[in-house]
Design an enzyme around this catalytic site. Structure first.
Site, PDB file in Angstrom:
ATOM      1  N   LEU A   1      36.685  35.490  29.869  1.00 34.78           N
ATOM      2  CA  LEU A   1      38.012  36.063  30.099  1.00 34.78           C
ATOM      3  C   LEU A   1      38.421  35.865  31.556  1.00 34.78           C
ATOM      4  CD1 LEU A   1      37.822  39.423  28.102  1.00 34.78           C
ATOM      5  CD2 LEU A   1      38.046  37.063  27.290  1.00 34.78           C
TER       6      LEU A   1
ATOM      7  N   GLY B   1      43.435  37.673  33.834  1.00 36.78           N
ATOM      8  CA  GLY B   1      43.956  38.788  34.636  1.00 36.78           C
ATOM      9  C   GLY B   1      44.489  38.348  35.985  1.00 36.78           C
TER      10      GLY B   1
ATOM     11  N   ARG C   1      44.173  42.861  43.854  1.00 39.06           N
ATOM     12  CA  ARG C   1      43.509  43.342  45.066  1.00 39.06           C
ATOM     13  C   ARG C   1      42.927  42.235  45.943  1.00 39.06           C
ATOM     14  NH1 ARG C   1      39.515  47.718  42.854  1.00 39.06           N
ATOM     15  NH2 ARG C   1      40.090  46.853  40.827  1.00 39.06           N
TER      16      ARG C   1
ATOM     17  N   LYS D   1      42.287  34.529  41.219  1.00 42.66           N
ATOM     18  CA  LYS D   1      41.094  35.288  41.611  1.00 42.66           C
ATOM     19  C   LYS D   1      39.789  34.556  41.296  1.00 42.66           C
ATOM     20  CE  LYS D   1      39.253  39.433  39.702  1.00 42.66           C
ATOM     21  NZ  LYS D   1      39.374  40.879  39.564  1.00 42.66           N
TER      22      LYS D   1
ATOM     23  N   GLY E   1      45.243  43.195  27.264  1.00 35.65           N
ATOM     24  CA  GLY E   1      43.919  43.817  27.203  1.00 35.65           C
ATOM     25  C   GLY E   1      42.816  42.854  26.805  1.00 35.65           C
TER      26      GLY E   1
ATOM     27  N   GLY F   1      33.704  51.867  31.519  1.00 38.13           N
ATOM     28  CA  GLY F   1      33.649  52.404  30.162  1.00 38.13           C
ATOM     29  C   GLY F   1      32.260  52.974  29.904  1.00 38.13           C
TER      30      GLY F   1
ATOM     31  N   ALA G   1      27.450  -6.609  77.204  1.00 34.43           N
ATOM     32  CA  ALA G   1      28.183  -5.358  77.406  1.00 34.43           C
ATOM     33  C   ALA G   1      29.641  -5.636  77.743  1.00 34.43           C
ATOM     34  CB  ALA G   1      27.524  -4.561  78.529  1.00 34.43           C
TER      35      ALA G   1
HETATM   36  C1  UD1 Z   1      36.494  46.491  31.140  1.00 32.72           C
HETATM   37  C2  UD1 Z   1      35.962  47.274  29.951  1.00 32.72           C
HETATM   38  C3  UD1 Z   1      35.116  48.446  30.474  1.00 32.72           C
HETATM   39  C4  UD1 Z   1      33.979  47.909  31.326  1.00 32.72           C
HETATM   40  C5  UD1 Z   1      34.535  47.034  32.445  1.00 32.72           C
HETATM   41  C6  UD1 Z   1      33.422  46.358  33.160  1.00 32.72           C
HETATM   42  C7  UD1 Z   1      37.651  47.094  28.234  1.00 32.72           C
HETATM   43  C8  UD1 Z   1      38.779  47.759  27.542  1.00 32.72           C
HETATM   44  N1  UD1 Z   1      37.061  47.779  29.189  1.00 32.72           N
HETATM   45  O1  UD1 Z   1      37.341  47.347  31.856  1.00 32.72           O
HETATM   46  O2  UD1 Z   1      34.568  49.176  29.394  1.00 32.72           O
HETATM   47  O3  UD1 Z   1      33.255  48.996  31.861  1.00 32.72           O
HETATM   48  O4  UD1 Z   1      35.385  46.011  31.908  1.00 32.72           O
HETATM   49  O5  UD1 Z   1      33.927  45.642  34.239  1.00 32.72           O
HETATM   50  O6  UD1 Z   1      37.306  46.001  27.866  1.00 32.72           O
HETATM   51  N2  UD1 Z   1      41.297  40.175  31.107  1.00 32.72           N
HETATM   52  C9  UD1 Z   1      42.025  39.197  30.473  1.00 32.72           C
HETATM   53  N3  UD1 Z   1      43.115  39.551  29.755  1.00 32.72           N
HETATM   54  C10 UD1 Z   1      43.514  40.834  29.629  1.00 32.72           C
HETATM   55  C11 UD1 Z   1      42.764  41.840  30.280  1.00 32.72           C
HETATM   56  C12 UD1 Z   1      41.650  41.476  31.013  1.00 32.72           C
HETATM   57  O7  UD1 Z   1      41.693  38.015  30.557  1.00 32.72           O
HETATM   58  O8  UD1 Z   1      44.522  41.073  28.947  1.00 32.72           O
HETATM   59  C13 UD1 Z   1      40.123  39.789  31.898  1.00 32.72           C
HETATM   60  C14 UD1 Z   1      40.312  40.077  33.372  1.00 32.72           C
HETATM   61  O9  UD1 Z   1      40.830  38.962  34.025  1.00 32.72           O
HETATM   62  C15 UD1 Z   1      38.908  40.414  33.822  1.00 32.72           C
HETATM   63  C16 UD1 Z   1      38.235  41.003  32.577  1.00 32.72           C
HETATM   64  O10 UD1 Z   1      39.018  40.578  31.493  1.00 32.72           O
HETATM   65  O11 UD1 Z   1      38.187  39.276  34.196  1.00 32.72           O
HETATM   66  C17 UD1 Z   1      38.107  42.490  32.621  1.00 32.72           C
HETATM   67  O12 UD1 Z   1      39.372  43.070  32.692  1.00 32.72           O
HETATM   68  P1  UD1 Z   1      39.637  44.414  33.460  1.00 32.72           P
HETATM   69  O13 UD1 Z   1      41.064  44.777  33.333  1.00 32.72           O
HETATM   70  O14 UD1 Z   1      39.064  44.337  34.820  1.00 32.72           O
HETATM   71  O15 UD1 Z   1      38.769  45.433  32.585  1.00 32.72           O
HETATM   72  P2  UD1 Z   1      38.415  46.896  32.973  1.00 32.72           P
HETATM   73  O16 UD1 Z   1      39.600  47.740  32.774  1.00 32.72           O
HETATM   74  O17 UD1 Z   1      37.767  46.926  34.285  1.00 32.72           O
END
Ligand code: UD1
Ligand code: CA
Length: 453
Positions: free
Chosen positions: A9, A12, A16, A23, A78, A137, A420
């Site tokens: 994944l 995102g 930050r 990123k 998500g 989580g 030289a």
């Molecule tokens: C997620 C987990 C959480 C866990 C944490 C660990 C879920 C709902 N929660 O939370 O339980 O403790 O990771 O770090 O899964 N991403 C996408 N598309 C999206 C959303 C996210 O590609 O629509 C990618 C982001 O780029 C990132 C990763 O997924 O690399 C995690 O996303 P992030 O929003 O950081 O998850 P957390 O809310 O931290």
């Protein structure tokens, strides 16, 4: 056919990081984070690697090229929604690892263990027990220790917040079950997102086998959100790599200021001084001394060499050679054994044969230099006429005096001498001496007159 697949994944935004760059393209020890994740999967010969991209998708695709296939997630609703985009895996049998592109330290051994222990099971979640479980989580188990569900921090009640076992976000799932139930995930939660974590409760309801694997070193699952995390990850990886090389017989004067990338190889009894950078697949032999301020990139270094404050890129250095201080060797340069390449010498796309010398202030470009050749101080190959590059050939045993310009294309014969100060534009045959400069005139007392003026 049973396959090993992976979904990474990386859609995102990474606010930050405060960066115009994606990123996951920020580097940890010379390699973008997403590169680390994909390299480790490649090491395990994973059959299908799908990277879910969204924000600045092109940047990731341009970097990874054909090492992965891509699923576009726009908008980002998500982690569950992200995995749903990997439809190309829908009919694949086998196991699928789910990872994050911003979690670059997960080791191949850990990934492999997840594949192994999920064999015949529905889902394995990589967990960590943290003193401060922060916003992660939470893993909710029953009294027998069976995993019931994962609850996001924002959706936790008071009791659930006390749980110290957290979800790292890394899972291994039976691929058929994954795609069978992804559609059961809803966005009915505080953040109105499709949580991948809901899959655990869904699997539990269906009576599937779920297990947790606690990660050995919690640093491995460190997620990178800002530039401070980036440094923490770099320091951890640097320590891991350098410690391993020390075990293999490499001396580091100060491992905290020596930067060895992951795909570098170093031989026994080599000594690395501070501020040495070994990058991009460089291979270093044994018993070399690499003094401070040396950058060695995509190069092969043999044995028993000393390299001082020098930059070597895409080049091959044989054995028993002294390089530097302040030499620059690049673009396919080959230095054969027993050479001396001294200060302020640049070699570009050139070869220099066995037991030659080039000790000071010289530019050698597009040249083939034989063995036992002496290149005096300030020799310049004039290889470029503003449009094209031309070749210089200097044969074995030739002696090129100081401050000589060799206007290419030109050949200097075996055992020839170029005096030289000569600017040579004609070939010099074997054993000849070339001299091209105006004759000196000395004028009596002119020096005194000049001073007393
Ligand atoms: C997620 C987990 C959480 C866990 C944490 C660990 C879920 C709902 N929660 O939370 O339980 O403790 O990771 O770090 O899964 N991403 C996408 N598309 C999206 C959303 C996210 O590609 O629509 C990618 C982001 O780029 C990132 C990763 O997924 O690399 C995690 O996303 P992030 O929003 O950081 O998850 P957390 O809310 O931290
Ligand atoms: Ca996160």
């Amino acid at each position: 056919m049973l396959m090993k697949s992976a979904i990474v994944l990386a859609a995102g935004k990474g606010t930050r990081m405060k960066s115009s760059k994606n990123k996951v393209m920020h580097e940890v020890l010379g390699k973008p984070m997403i590169g680390h994740v994909v390299s480790r999967l490649e090491k395990l010969h994973v059959d299908n690697i799908v990277v879910v991209v969204g924000h600045q998708a092109e940047e990731v695709e341009t970097y990874l090229q054909h090492r992965a296939t891509y699923a576009l997630q726009r908008p980002q609703l998500g982690t569950g929604h992200a995995v749903m985009q990997a439809q190309s895996l829908k009919d694949t049998e086998g196991q699928t690892l789910i990872l994050y592109g911003d979690c670059p330290l997960v080791q191949s051994e850990t990934m492999n263990k997840l594949y192994e222990i999920n064999e015949g099971k529905a889902l394995t979640v990589l967990t960590a027990v943290l003193e401060d479980p922060a916003q992660y989580g939470r893993i909710v188990r029953d009294e027998k220790g069976i995993i019931l569900k994962i609850v996001e921090f924002k959706d936790c009640d008071e009791n659930q917040r006390q749980i110290k076992e957290i979800n790292t976000g890394i899972y291994c799932v039976d691929n058929e079950l994954l795609f069978k139930h992804l559609g059961d995930i809803s966005d009915d939660n505080t953040q109105k997102e499709y949580y991948l974590t809901d899959l655990i409760e869904i699997f539990h309801r269906n009576g599937y086998d779920i297990q947790g694997l606690p990660v050995m070193d919690v640093n491995e699952v460190m997620g990178i959100n800002d530039r401070i995390d980036l440094v923490k990850a770099t320091v951890w990886l640097q320590n891991r790599i350098n410690t391993e090389w020390m075990r293999q017989g490499v001396t580091f004067i100060d491992p905290t200021s020596t930067y060895v990338e992951e795909d570098v190889v170093i031989g026994e009894d080599t000594i690395l001084y501070p501020n040495v950078y070994l990058q991009k697949g460089t291979i270093i032999g044994k018993s070399n001394t690499i003094l401070p301020q040396s950058f060695i990139v995509s190069s092969m270094i043999g044995d028993f060499n000393t390299i001082d404050s020098s930059r070597i890129t895409d080049s091959r250095i044989h054995d028993h050679i002294k390089i530097g201080p302040f030499a620059h060797l690049r673009n396919g340069t080959v230095v054969e054994s027993k050479n001396r390449i001294g200060n302020f010498v640049e070699f570009k796309n050139s070869r220099i044969g066995y037991d030659s010398r080039c000790a000071h202030l010289t530019y050698i470009g597009d040249a083939d230099v034989g063995s036992k050749v002496n290149l005096g101080c300030g020799v310049v190959t004039v290889n470029y006429d503003g449009k094209n590059k031309f070749k210089t050939i200097i044969k074995d045993g030739a002696f090129i005096g100081s401050n000589v310009n060799l206007i290419a294309p030109i050949t200097i014969g075996k055992d020839a001498v170029v005096a030289a100060g000569t600017t040579a534009n004609l070939d010099v045959e074997d054993g000849e001496m070339a001299i091209a400069r105006t004759r000196q005139v000395n004028k009596v007392n002119y020096g005194f007159k000049y001073k007393n003026k």
